[in-house]
Design an enzyme around this catalytic site. Structure first.
Site, PDB file in Angstrom:
ATOM      1  N   ASP A 131      48.234 -38.122  35.330  1.00  0.00           N
ATOM      2  CA  ASP A 131      49.144 -38.816  36.230  1.00  0.00           C
ATOM      3  C   ASP A 131      50.569 -38.712  35.669  1.00  0.00           C
ATOM      4  O   ASP A 131      51.019 -37.613  35.368  1.00  0.00           O
ATOM      5  CB  ASP A 131      48.661 -40.276  36.413  1.00  0.00           C
ATOM      6  CG  ASP A 131      49.444 -41.057  37.442  1.00  0.00           C
ATOM      7  OD1 ASP A 131      49.220 -40.847  38.637  1.00  0.00           O
ATOM      8  OD2 ASP A 131      50.305 -41.866  37.041  1.00  0.00           O
ATOM      9  N   HIS A 175      41.468 -39.277  42.025  1.00  0.00           N
ATOM     10  CA  HIS A 175      42.606 -39.269  41.108  1.00  0.00           C
ATOM     11  C   HIS A 175      42.269 -39.742  39.700  1.00  0.00           C
ATOM     12  O   HIS A 175      42.843 -39.255  38.733  1.00  0.00           O
ATOM     13  CB  HIS A 175      43.720 -40.147  41.680  1.00  0.00           C
ATOM     14  CG  HIS A 175      44.979 -40.100  40.885  1.00  0.00           C
ATOM     15  ND1 HIS A 175      45.735 -38.954  40.771  1.00  0.00           N
ATOM     16  CD2 HIS A 175      45.609 -41.053  40.137  1.00  0.00           C
ATOM     17  CE1 HIS A 175      46.792 -39.198  40.000  1.00  0.00           C
ATOM     18  NE2 HIS A 175      46.735 -40.457  39.605  1.00  0.00           N
TER      19      HIS A 175
END
Length: 324
Positions: free
Chosen positions: A105, A302
């Site tokens: 991320d 994610h």
């Protein structure tokens, strides 16, 4: 064999900041850089895997997260300052020897930028979820406003100081539960629509999850909630408030190649890649990363190091043991 319970926490002073670093194992350093909204804890299982493979696994709380001090000003969260932090942290951990660097991320963004700016300090790079993007001709926020127009987008919502952090600080469990989901997690309908004219924040636009994903244990969620009740959300959001400044500062590197071996891990259902295939990602990145491997995990989202922990650990070990 090491376990999560063997992880210890050390307090270092890094670029003048009191910094918490989780540590496990002995050997060459594997340095883990977390994203938002996370902290060192997101890497605990990967730390165990690499420590048992002969690495010293180090995972800091980044500035403004967890138990690491925040930087004093929003403008301090720029790429130069963060790379200085990572460089001094690396020297503390490895004595200046090149490390296996691992990011996810925002941590992946930090790691792309750090490797471009300090190639001599990275022997191998593993990044997750956020690919290396070309440096555009316009500042990022201008491109985002042009694309989203009157529709809500969280990175633009983050730009106004004091607003997003007030929403999340008031309900840390609400935002974390809403974000820590799998792609197929069922949700209630959002209470707010896409238009920014409706007002309101992000939690109401995400839709309340109807169940907790199996990879998110109650104890893990409680740890994250406690971490954000301690640190608040402002520090992490301030990284987003430097998108345009980082774009300016990285202009000299727009054609620079990353020459160390790179492994990119991503879930096929991660919204960050917007449906891109493995081949498309390879084509986008290979010009600047000649030695690039991509592993795309079907159906995963994610939070890949938690959602697909065993697969991520296996890929990490295969890549790491190939290191000279």
């Amino acid at each position: 064999m090491y376990t999560v319970e063997d992880i210890t926490h050390e307090t270092w002073t890094v670029t003048g900041l009191r910094t918490r670093a989780a540590s496990l194992g002995q050997g060459p350093v594997a340095l883990f850089i977390h994203g938002w909204p996370e902290c060192w804890f997101t890497w605990r299982q990967q730390m165990v895997a690499l420590a048992n493979a002969g690495y010293r696994a180090i995972a800091p709380d980044m500035p403004g997260f967890g138990q690491t001090e925040a930087l004093p000003n929003i403008a301090d969260y720029n790429v130069v300052r963060i790379c200085d932090f990572m460089r001094e942290l690396l020297i503390e951990a490895s004595g200046g020897a090149a490390v296996l660097l691992i990011g996810h991320d925002w941590g992946a963004i930090n790691c792309w930028q750090f490797t471009l700016r300090h190639p001599d300090l990275v022997s191998r790079l593993v990044n997750m979820s956020v690919p290396l993007h070309p440096i555009a001709d316009q500042p990022p926020t201008a491109l985002l406003r042009e694309h989203f127009k009157d529709n809500f987008f969280y990175q633009l919502y983050f730009q106004q100081p004091g607003v997003a952090e007030a929403e999340f600080d008031a309900d840390p469990e609400g935002i974390l539960r809403a974000l820590y989901c799998s792609p197929d997690t069922p949700r209630d309908p959002p209470v707010l629509g896409r238009s920014i004219d409706e007002g309101g924040g992000w939690i109401g636009r995400l839709g309340k999850p109807q169940e907790q994903p199996s990879w998110l244990a109650d104890e893990a969620l409680a740890y994250y909630v406690a971490a954000y009740r301690h640190s608040g959300f402002a520090g992490g959001i301030n990284y987003y408030r430097n998108l345009d400044e980082n774009w300016r500062l990285m202009q000299p590197y727009r054609d620079t190649q990353i020459t160390c071996p790179v492994l990119f891990l991503v879930g096929s259902a991660d919204s960050v890649i917007r449906g891109a295939s493995k081949e498309q990602l390879q084509n986008r990145m290979s010009r600047r990363i000649p030695d690039l491997q991509i592993l795309m995990l079907p159906g995963k989202g994610h939070w890949i190091q938690s959602e697909a922990c065993a697969q991520v650990n296996a890929a990490l070990l295969e890549f790491a043991v190939a290191a000279p």
